[in-house]
Design a protein around this motif. Sequence first.
Motif, PDB file in Angstrom:
ATOM      1  N   GLU A  71       0.743  -1.124  -0.068  1.00 54.24           N
ATOM      2  CA  GLU A  71       0.047   0.055  -0.050  1.00 54.24           C
ATOM      3  C   GLU A  71       0.886   1.228   0.032  1.00 54.24           C
ATOM      4  O   GLU A  71       0.398   2.556  -0.213  1.00 54.24           O
ATOM      5  CB  GLU A  71      -0.898  -0.009   1.255  1.00 54.24           C
ATOM      6  CG  GLU A  71      -2.031  -1.092   1.108  1.00 54.24           C
ATOM      7  CD  GLU A  71      -3.060  -1.084   0.092  1.00 54.24           C
ATOM      8  OE1 GLU A  71      -3.221   0.400  -0.545  1.00 54.24           O
ATOM      9  OE2 GLU A  71      -3.073  -1.851  -0.456  1.00 54.24           O
ATOM     10  N   GLY A  72       2.253   1.252   0.164  1.00 58.84           N
ATOM     11  CA  GLY A  72       2.883   2.388   0.192  1.00 58.84           C
ATOM     12  C   GLY A  72       3.326   2.812  -1.194  1.00 58.84           C
ATOM     13  O   GLY A  72       3.282   2.231  -2.287  1.00 58.84           O
ATOM     14  N   THR A  73       4.066   4.250  -1.150  1.00 57.49           N
ATOM     15  CA  THR A  73       4.500   4.781  -2.330  1.00 57.49           C
ATOM     16  C   THR A  73       6.106   4.648  -2.368  1.00 57.49           C
ATOM     17  O   THR A  73       6.839   4.624  -1.387  1.00 57.49           O
ATOM     18  CB  THR A  73       4.088   6.056  -2.160  1.00 57.49           C
ATOM     19  OG1 THR A  73       2.685   6.147  -2.188  1.00 57.49           O
ATOM     20  CG2 THR A  73       4.607   6.926  -3.638  1.00 57.49           C
ATOM     21  N   VAL A  74       6.773   4.613  -3.690  1.00 59.60           N
ATOM     22  CA  VAL A  74       7.930   4.545  -3.813  1.00 59.60           C
ATOM     23  C   VAL A  74       8.339   5.821  -4.555  1.00 59.60           C
ATOM     24  O   VAL A  74       7.811   6.027  -5.654  1.00 59.60           O
ATOM     25  CB  VAL A  74       8.595   3.203  -4.514  1.00 59.60           C
ATOM     26  CG1 VAL A  74       9.885   3.389  -4.848  1.00 59.60           C
ATOM     27  CG2 VAL A  74       8.224   1.978  -3.687  1.00 59.60           C
ATOM     28  N   LEU A  75       9.253   6.362  -4.083  1.00 55.60           N
ATOM     29  CA  LEU A  75       9.879   7.720  -4.922  1.00 55.60           C
ATOM     30  C   LEU A  75      11.135   7.294  -5.823  1.00 55.60           C
ATOM     31  O   LEU A  75      12.044   6.651  -5.207  1.00 55.60           O
ATOM     32  CB  LEU A  75      10.036   8.697  -3.996  1.00 55.60           C
ATOM     33  CG  LEU A  75      11.072  10.019  -4.412  1.00 55.60           C
ATOM     34  CD1 LEU A  75      10.001  10.744  -5.531  1.00 55.60           C
ATOM     35  CD2 LEU A  75      11.332  10.763  -3.482  1.00 55.60           C
ATOM     36  N   LEU A 100       3.703   4.814  -7.604  1.00 54.79           N
ATOM     37  CA  LEU A 100       5.129   5.382  -7.877  1.00 54.79           C
ATOM     38  C   LEU A 100       5.156   6.936  -7.958  1.00 54.79           C
ATOM     39  O   LEU A 100       3.973   7.430  -8.505  1.00 54.79           O
ATOM     40  CB  LEU A 100       5.723   4.879  -9.258  1.00 54.79           C
ATOM     41  CG  LEU A 100       6.470   3.507  -9.238  1.00 54.79           C
ATOM     42  CD1 LEU A 100       6.571   2.839 -10.619  1.00 54.79           C
ATOM     43  CD2 LEU A 100       7.674   3.341  -8.334  1.00 54.79           C
ATOM     44  N   VAL A 101       5.954   7.616  -7.562  1.00 53.37           N
ATOM     45  CA  VAL A 101       6.296   8.972  -7.726  1.00 53.37           C
ATOM     46  C   VAL A 101       7.644   9.176  -8.478  1.00 53.37           C
ATOM     47  O   VAL A 101       8.409   8.631  -7.974  1.00 53.37           O
ATOM     48  CB  VAL A 101       6.413   9.858  -6.615  1.00 53.37           C
ATOM     49  CG1 VAL A 101       6.585  11.333  -6.692  1.00 53.37           C
ATOM     50  CG2 VAL A 101       5.069   9.805  -5.926  1.00 53.37           C
ATOM     51  N   VAL A 130       6.415  14.161 -11.362  1.00 48.14           N
ATOM     52  CA  VAL A 130       6.123  15.527 -10.505  1.00 48.14           C
ATOM     53  C   VAL A 130       7.631  16.092 -10.953  1.00 48.14           C
ATOM     54  O   VAL A 130       8.778  15.697 -11.160  1.00 48.14           O
ATOM     55  CB  VAL A 130       6.148  15.179  -9.071  1.00 48.14           C
ATOM     56  CG1 VAL A 130       6.219  16.526  -8.654  1.00 48.14           C
ATOM     57  CG2 VAL A 130       5.052  14.341  -8.703  1.00 48.14           C
ATOM     58  N   ALA A 131       7.358  17.511 -11.331  1.00 49.80           N
ATOM     59  CA  ALA A 131       8.485  18.441 -11.738  1.00 49.80           C
ATOM     60  C   ALA A 131       9.163  18.813 -10.277  1.00 49.80           C
ATOM     61  O   ALA A 131       8.354  19.213  -9.270  1.00 49.80           O
ATOM     62  CB  ALA A 131       8.203  19.498 -12.335  1.00 49.80           C
ATOM     63  N   CYS A 132      10.436  18.323  -9.861  1.00 50.52           N
ATOM     64  CA  CYS A 132      10.846  18.625  -8.629  1.00 50.52           C
ATOM     65  C   CYS A 132      12.284  18.528  -8.761  1.00 50.52           C
ATOM     66  O   CYS A 132      13.043  17.818  -9.336  1.00 50.52           O
ATOM     67  CB  CYS A 132      10.544  17.832  -7.511  1.00 50.52           C
ATOM     68  SG  CYS A 132      11.410  18.072  -6.040  1.00 50.52           S
ATOM     69  N   ASP A 133      13.090  19.760  -8.279  1.00 52.71           N
ATOM     70  CA  ASP A 133      14.578  19.936  -8.309  1.00 52.71           C
ATOM     71  C   ASP A 133      15.070  19.535  -7.005  1.00 52.71           C
ATOM     72  O   ASP A 133      14.856  20.222  -5.822  1.00 52.71           O
ATOM     73  CB  ASP A 133      14.927  21.498  -8.462  1.00 52.71           C
ATOM     74  CG  ASP A 133      16.539  21.539  -8.392  1.00 52.71           C
ATOM     75  OD1 ASP A 133      17.222  20.568  -8.104  1.00 52.71           O
ATOM     76  OD2 ASP A 133      17.020  22.681  -8.584  1.00 52.71           O
ATOM     77  N   ALA A 142       8.222  19.714  -0.107  1.00 54.36           N
ATOM     78  CA  ALA A 142       6.561  19.769  -0.886  1.00 54.36           C
ATOM     79  C   ALA A 142       6.499  18.559  -1.289  1.00 54.36           C
ATOM     80  O   ALA A 142       5.353  18.157  -1.391  1.00 54.36           O
ATOM     81  CB  ALA A 142       6.686  21.165  -1.726  1.00 54.36           C
ATOM     82  N   LEU A 143       7.565  18.060  -2.098  1.00 58.71           N
ATOM     83  CA  LEU A 143       7.325  16.899  -2.904  1.00 58.71           C
ATOM     84  C   LEU A 143       6.704  15.659  -1.755  1.00 58.71           C
ATOM     85  O   LEU A 143       5.920  14.841  -1.937  1.00 58.71           O
ATOM     86  CB  LEU A 143       8.390  16.312  -3.331  1.00 58.71           C
ATOM     87  CG  LEU A 143       8.689  14.917  -4.066  1.00 58.71           C
ATOM     88  CD1 LEU A 143       7.566  14.727  -5.193  1.00 58.71           C
ATOM     89  CD2 LEU A 143       9.976  14.728  -4.779  1.00 58.71           C
ATOM     90  N   LEU A 144       7.484  15.415  -0.621  1.00 63.21           N
ATOM     91  CA  LEU A 144       7.245  14.487   0.523  1.00 63.21           C
ATOM     92  C   LEU A 144       5.758  14.743   1.065  1.00 63.21           C
ATOM     93  O   LEU A 144       5.187  13.765   1.395  1.00 63.21           O
ATOM     94  CB  LEU A 144       8.169  14.339   1.349  1.00 63.21           C
ATOM     95  CG  LEU A 144       9.764  13.968   0.991  1.00 63.21           C
ATOM     96  CD1 LEU A 144      10.729  14.194   2.030  1.00 63.21           C
ATOM     97  CD2 LEU A 144       9.607  12.635   0.119  1.00 63.21           C
TER      98      LEU A 144
END
Length: 508
Positions: A71-75, A100-101, A130-133, A142-144
């Motif tokens: 059920e979790g998310t992987v970045l 997935l992110v 997602v656009a993220c530096d 913000a991403l997390l």
Amino acid sequence: AAQAENPGRIVLVDADPAAAAGDGRDAVLAAVTAGDEPQLAVRGTILSVPRLARVTDDGRVPDGTPVFDGEGTVLVTGGTGSLGALAARHLVSRYGVRRLVLAGRRGPDAEGAQELAAELTGLGAVVEVVACDVSDRTQVEALLAAVPDAHPLRGVIHTAGVLDAGVIGALTPERLARVFAPKVDAVRHLDELTRDLALDAFVVYSSVSAVFMGAGSGSYAAANAYLDGLMAARRAAGLPGLSLAWGLWEQTSGMAANTDELTRSRMNRRGGLQMMTLTEGMDLFHAALGSPRSLLVPAKLDLRGVRADAAAGGEVPHMLRGLVRTGRRSAQTGTAQDGELLRRLAGLPAADQEKTLVDLVRGQAASVLGHAGPDGVRADTAFKDTGFDSLTSVELRNRLRAATGLKLPATLVFDYPNPQALARHLHTELFPDGGTAGQDVDEERLRRALASLPLARIRAAGLMDALVKLAALDDSTPATGAFDDADEEMAVAELDVDDLVQLALGDN
């Protein structure tokens, strides 16, 4: 990287603080300088050296075994790049990850991002691009924060990175910052901001250049060495952490695509590194994921080639000395240590000395560039026109320094732009008098040469009587056993000192 670019000039000592001063330090330095190891760790009276070794504890995750919370998310950072996309497909197809992110600087606007998301969705995953530096801490926060509580973050796979080839002397603060941002800054933010989360895995993509073979990639090697160290610190703190110091990938896009054929050839010749396929790479990822270690080196090595090169007189990289066993090393042809080059040049006319040096430069330049022979390097063609860059220039300098024993600058190829000009410079350095003095062997050198020869070899060469006769010239006592044959005596009398020494050395 500095060591690889300047072989034999730098020794790195990881010192024991307890023996940082006093007699213990002096004893350690004496032991260090007496050996040929470029890196050592000191703990008490024990000196340890780094070696690559095969993993013996099988940490491979059995097929079908859950690795990540369903059920979790992987970045995946760098998730739209070639390595990130490959990892994302692997997570979904092999480990059953369903959320997935994929983070990248351009996000959905990255080339192929929409097609990748559609492919993964078709495999049953929920994907957000997602656009993220990730080098910006605020953006990482913000991403997390956007990860839903119902599907909390369970894994981080950091694949982002930037290559920037260049020798140590060419690095600048700006170039360092450009490489450190997606590696050092990004991973530091991810580490600090996820420490309170129950992660199943925290995997970072490092590079073999941080372990060895770092010549020409100082900033990249240093940034990846930081990742290796940080993952060790996470493991020590009881947190998941795994750094994968990847070898060479077989890719047509992404960072690996920027590794030119010359660099790949050099890494294969000097370190036995071969290109691994994408399938091989993901098999190694799978084998590494369950390891209790914080650092692994997934790479494809040609150890037979390294062993063969060592047998021919080459050196085994210090990190591979535990994997490549060699017999007693024979003397390396043309090195300053055995004086062969100077012996070849001594006695030759100055013009022939210079021609020999031109051949030497052309041959070494061809080897550096990966050519089969010196025909690919003309004596009057500029090095820059034959494909030399800053790193290959340093490698040529190192080879010529080993062959001649001269102290040569890193700018050698730029100061003397073609083999002809460089050979003339080497000739001037070796023979400041223009080469004429090299034709006369001084008495002391002659004594050393003759003293080093076994008596049986002198006798077998038919020179015993001649040398006895010559030795008797200093006094009035005739040499017993001297030549009885007048013609033979006359032939020996016509030899000059160089001819006699060359005959004594067996150089017919």
